[in-house]
Design a protein around this motif. Structure first.
Motif, PDB file in Angstrom:
ATOM      1  N   ALA A   1       0.823  -1.213   0.000  1.00 11.21           N
ATOM      2  CA  ALA A   1       0.000   0.000   0.000  1.00 11.21           C
ATOM      3  C   ALA A   1       0.852   1.256   0.000  1.00 11.21           C
ATOM      4  O   ALA A   1       0.442   2.292  -0.529  1.00 11.21           O
ATOM      5  N   GLN A   2       2.057   1.183   0.576  1.00  8.93           N
ATOM      6  CA  GLN A   2       2.904   2.374   0.647  1.00  8.93           C
ATOM      7  C   GLN A   2       3.264   2.884  -0.740  1.00  8.93           C
ATOM      8  O   GLN A   2       3.308   4.091  -0.973  1.00  8.93           O
TER       9      GLN A   2
ATOM     10  N   VAL B   1      -7.517   9.242   4.566  1.00 11.04           N
ATOM     11  CA  VAL B   1      -8.308   8.784   5.704  1.00 11.04           C
ATOM     12  C   VAL B   1      -8.276   7.257   5.794  1.00 11.04           C
ATOM     13  O   VAL B   1      -8.006   6.556   4.818  1.00 11.04           O
ATOM     14  N   THR B   2      -8.584   6.755   6.999  1.00  6.67           N
ATOM     15  CA  THR B   2      -8.722   5.314   7.251  1.00  6.67           C
ATOM     16  C   THR B   2     -10.103   5.101   7.867  1.00  6.67           C
ATOM     17  O   THR B   2     -10.216   4.834   9.073  1.00  6.67           O
ATOM     18  N   PRO B   3     -11.170   5.202   7.074  1.00  2.00           N
ATOM     19  CA  PRO B   3     -12.525   5.293   7.637  1.00  2.00           C
ATOM     20  C   PRO B   3     -13.059   4.016   8.270  1.00  2.00           C
ATOM     21  O   PRO B   3     -13.876   4.081   9.183  1.00  2.00           O
ATOM     22  N   SER B   4     -12.633   2.851   7.823  1.00  2.00           N
ATOM     23  CA  SER B   4     -13.199   1.607   8.352  1.00  2.00           C
ATOM     24  C   SER B   4     -12.597   1.209   9.690  1.00  2.00           C
ATOM     25  O   SER B   4     -13.258   0.568  10.511  1.00  2.00           O
ATOM     26  N   HIS B   5     -11.340   1.591   9.920  1.00  2.00           N
ATOM     27  CA  HIS B   5     -10.644   1.243  11.169  1.00  2.00           C
ATOM     28  C   HIS B   5      -9.572   2.301  11.372  1.00  2.00           C
ATOM     29  O   HIS B   5      -8.426   2.103  11.043  1.00  2.00           O
TER      30      HIS B   5
ATOM     31  N   ILE C   1      -8.949  14.764  -4.162  1.00  3.62           N
ATOM     32  CA  ILE C   1      -9.073  13.310  -4.202  1.00  3.62           C
ATOM     33  C   ILE C   1      -8.932  12.779  -2.777  1.00  3.62           C
ATOM     34  O   ILE C   1      -8.077  13.235  -2.007  1.00  3.62           O
ATOM     35  N   ILE C   2      -9.778  11.825  -2.431  1.00  2.00           N
ATOM     36  CA  ILE C   2      -9.685  11.158  -1.136  1.00  2.00           C
ATOM     37  C   ILE C   2      -8.957   9.833  -1.320  1.00  2.00           C
ATOM     38  O   ILE C   2      -9.301   9.052  -2.214  1.00  2.00           O
ATOM     39  N   ILE C   3      -7.942   9.576  -0.493  1.00  3.10           N
ATOM     40  CA  ILE C   3      -7.347   8.246  -0.421  1.00  3.10           C
ATOM     41  C   ILE C   3      -8.006   7.512   0.743  1.00  3.10           C
ATOM     42  O   ILE C   3      -7.907   7.938   1.894  1.00  3.10           O
ATOM     43  N   GLU C   4      -8.688   6.416   0.428  1.00  6.35           N
ATOM     44  CA  GLU C   4      -9.278   5.560   1.455  1.00  6.35           C
ATOM     45  C   GLU C   4      -8.345   4.381   1.675  1.00  6.35           C
ATOM     46  O   GLU C   4      -8.246   3.483   0.838  1.00  6.35           O
ATOM     47  N   ASP C   5      -7.625   4.388   2.788  1.00  6.52           N
ATOM     48  CA  ASP C   5      -6.705   3.304   3.118  1.00  6.52           C
ATOM     49  C   ASP C   5      -7.464   2.275   3.949  1.00  6.52           C
ATOM     50  O   ASP C   5      -7.720   2.469   5.131  1.00  6.52           O
ATOM     51  N   ASP C   6      -7.818   1.168   3.305  1.00  9.65           N
ATOM     52  CA  ASP C   6      -8.622   0.135   3.961  1.00  9.65           C
ATOM     53  C   ASP C   6      -7.707  -1.035   4.309  1.00  9.65           C
ATOM     54  O   ASP C   6      -7.780  -2.116   3.732  1.00  9.65           O
ATOM     55  N   TYR C   7      -6.829  -0.813   5.265  1.00  6.50           N
ATOM     56  CA  TYR C   7      -5.670  -1.680   5.459  1.00  6.50           C
ATOM     57  C   TYR C   7      -5.960  -3.008   6.141  1.00  6.50           C
ATOM     58  O   TYR C   7      -5.248  -3.980   5.903  1.00  6.50           O
TER      59      TYR C   7
END
Length: 477
Positions: free
Chosen positions: A190-191, A253-257, A283-289
């Motif tokens: 992801a990085q 952002v990391t919206p799920s966790h 643009i939003i980056i959603e990091d769903d890690y």
């Protein structure tokens, strides 16, 4: 001559022999010109196969530690004198740039095997014993067969079609992401996805907004591209959208966790964030890690699935579900930036290695990934429950858990003042790895708490580790 070599056990015989011979040569115990015993004689002395000896000699000859003389034998090579390069980075024209990189703090770096602790609550790591070695070995064999039939050209920068298809189907099923194969770009973790998106959207001085506390490697990465990073505070519903400043180009952002606190972003806050980004042209980056591991309530849809305007770039990784060492991740990109990111990917590394791509495509297509996630979910749920039980009982005088429903880490906040450096050092002395959340804060005032990762620590070790933590807290808090 009698060569002093000690073989312990029957594991990694070639490795043991190689290390001892190389160490003896480098230290000077085996001087230049010394003749080594013939492979047959040394094999008899050590009680190992002649092939092991020959292979080790061949490796050291290839590395120029040894040299073979036809008809005479194998000799130690003269080692070249070490060259002392005295020039400092401060002597270079780029000294200021070099120093800016040298001074960057190191965050979330995993310890080496030698530096690891017995009971480690490190985040972002999984139990290697849970990895499905047999399934992966079979998929890797399939990957080798696929590569043997190729022409040997460079591959596509966006990733193999088979893996892009597998990823698109997997995340549509598991996370409700709305995408097609062509929207997927395969990355080295992801990085790299964050790096590529940042490359095409930021310039020196451009504004990037991200959660505070948040993920330090992302903040440092955006800053390395010259962006001005703004920390936006987080409350019980997620990032405070009204505090995202005008001029912001990118929102991470990391919206799920939420990292590190673990709280999920509310639906109302997600809708407000989408609207704010659209107003800003950002643009939003959603990091769903790590949200594939969910323990309570109905699974929340991804932010990307709520996006009707094409402003969310969804970033995921297999480092959490499989192994960090694989370095495989992906980005689901909106049309506005897709081609630009693919060009940036091609310029930076041409493409991600195709061997693990073929293996992962097979692994996902055969259902091995979902089976592995289900198995790990049961294990992680038990570990999480045990930490929560302890936080609510004998650890309750000092700590309370931040509500979290997903992932494999949680945060325990301190109720009382604590000398955090002393706590961490005392814990190390009893083989317990603790990780304060203070370093995750940027512009907001930090709070005292612990990031408790439960992916890598074994279930039976949790109570032993928390007993030691309780005993230390009784002394210092």
């Amino acid at each position: 001559m009698e060569l002093h070599v000690v073989i312990n056990g029957r594991k990694d015989l070639a490795g043991q022999l190689y290390k001892q011979l190389r160490s003896a040569i480098e230290s000077g115990r085996l001087a230049a010109g010394t003749q080594l015993p013939p492979s047959r004689l040394l094999a008899e002395q050590l009680g190992i196969s002649r092939k092991t000896i020959s292979d080790t000699y061949a490796q050291l000859t290839y590395e120029n530690f040894l040299t073979g003389v036809i008809g005479k034998g194998t000799y130690v090579n003269a080692r070249p004198a070490k060259i002392t390069r005295k020039q400092s980075h401060s002597d270079l024209a780029s000294a200021e740039i070099i120093e800016s990189w040298r001074s960057l703090p190191v965050f979330l770096r995993h310890p080496t095997l030698d530096g690891s602790l017995r009971y480690d609550f490190i985040g972002g790591a999984t139990s290697k014993g849970q990895f499905p070695q047999d399934d992966w070995r079979r998929c890797t064999a399939h990957a080798l067969r696929q590569m043997s039939g190729s022409k040997g050209f460079y591959s596509q920068p966006e990733g193999l079609p088979a893996l892009r298809n597998a990823i698109a189907r997997h995340i549509a099923f598991s996370r409700g992401v709305n995408c097609q194969d062509d929207d997927v770009v395969v990355c080295n973790g992801a990085q790299q996805a964050l790096d590529l998106i940042s490359r095409v959207l930021t310039r020196p001085g451009g504004l990037v907004a991200m959660e505070d506390p948040g993920y330090p490697p992302a903040r440092l990465l955006f800053g390395s591209h010259g962006a001005t990073v703004i920390g936006v505070p987080v409350d019980s519903e997620g990032i405070q959208v009204d505090k995202i400043p005008l001029g912001t180009r990118l929102i991470y952002v990391t919206p799920s966790h939420q990292f590190p606190l673990g709280i999920p972003m509310s639906t109302q806050r997600r809708l407000a964030l989408l609207e704010r980004a659209y107003e800003l042209g950002a643009i939003i980056i959603e990091d769903d890690y790590d949200s594939e591991f969910r323990y309570e309530g109905r699974p929340t849809d991804s932010l990307q699935s709520m996006d009707e305007r094409g402003i969310v770039a969804y970033v995921g990784t297999f480092s959490k579900t499989l192994l960090p060492e694989l370095r495989l991740g992906y980005a689901i990109l909106p049309p506005a930036i897709l081609e630009a990111v693919i060009r940036a990917k091609q310029l930076t590394d041409l493409h991600t290695s195709t061997l693990p791509q073929w293996a992962l495509a097979k692994f996902i297509a055969e259902g091995c990934l979902l089976k592995h996630i289900r198995r790990c979910h049961t294990i992680y749920a038990g570990r999480r429950e045990r930490i929560l039980e302890r936080a609510a009982t004998d650890l309750a005088p000092w700590l309370e858990a931040v509500p979290s429903t997903a992932g494999f880490h949680m945060v325990l906040m301190f109720k009382v003042p604590i000398d955090m450096p002393v706590l961490v050092e005392l814990a190390k002395k009893v083989e317990v790895g603790l990780y304060p959340i203070e370093g995750f804060y940027y512009q907001e005032a930090p709070r005292d708490g612990l990031l408790m990762g439960f992916g890598a620590i074994e279930t039976l070790d949790i109570d032993l580790a928390l007993n030691r933590l309780r005993d230390i807290l009784q002394q210092v808090a």
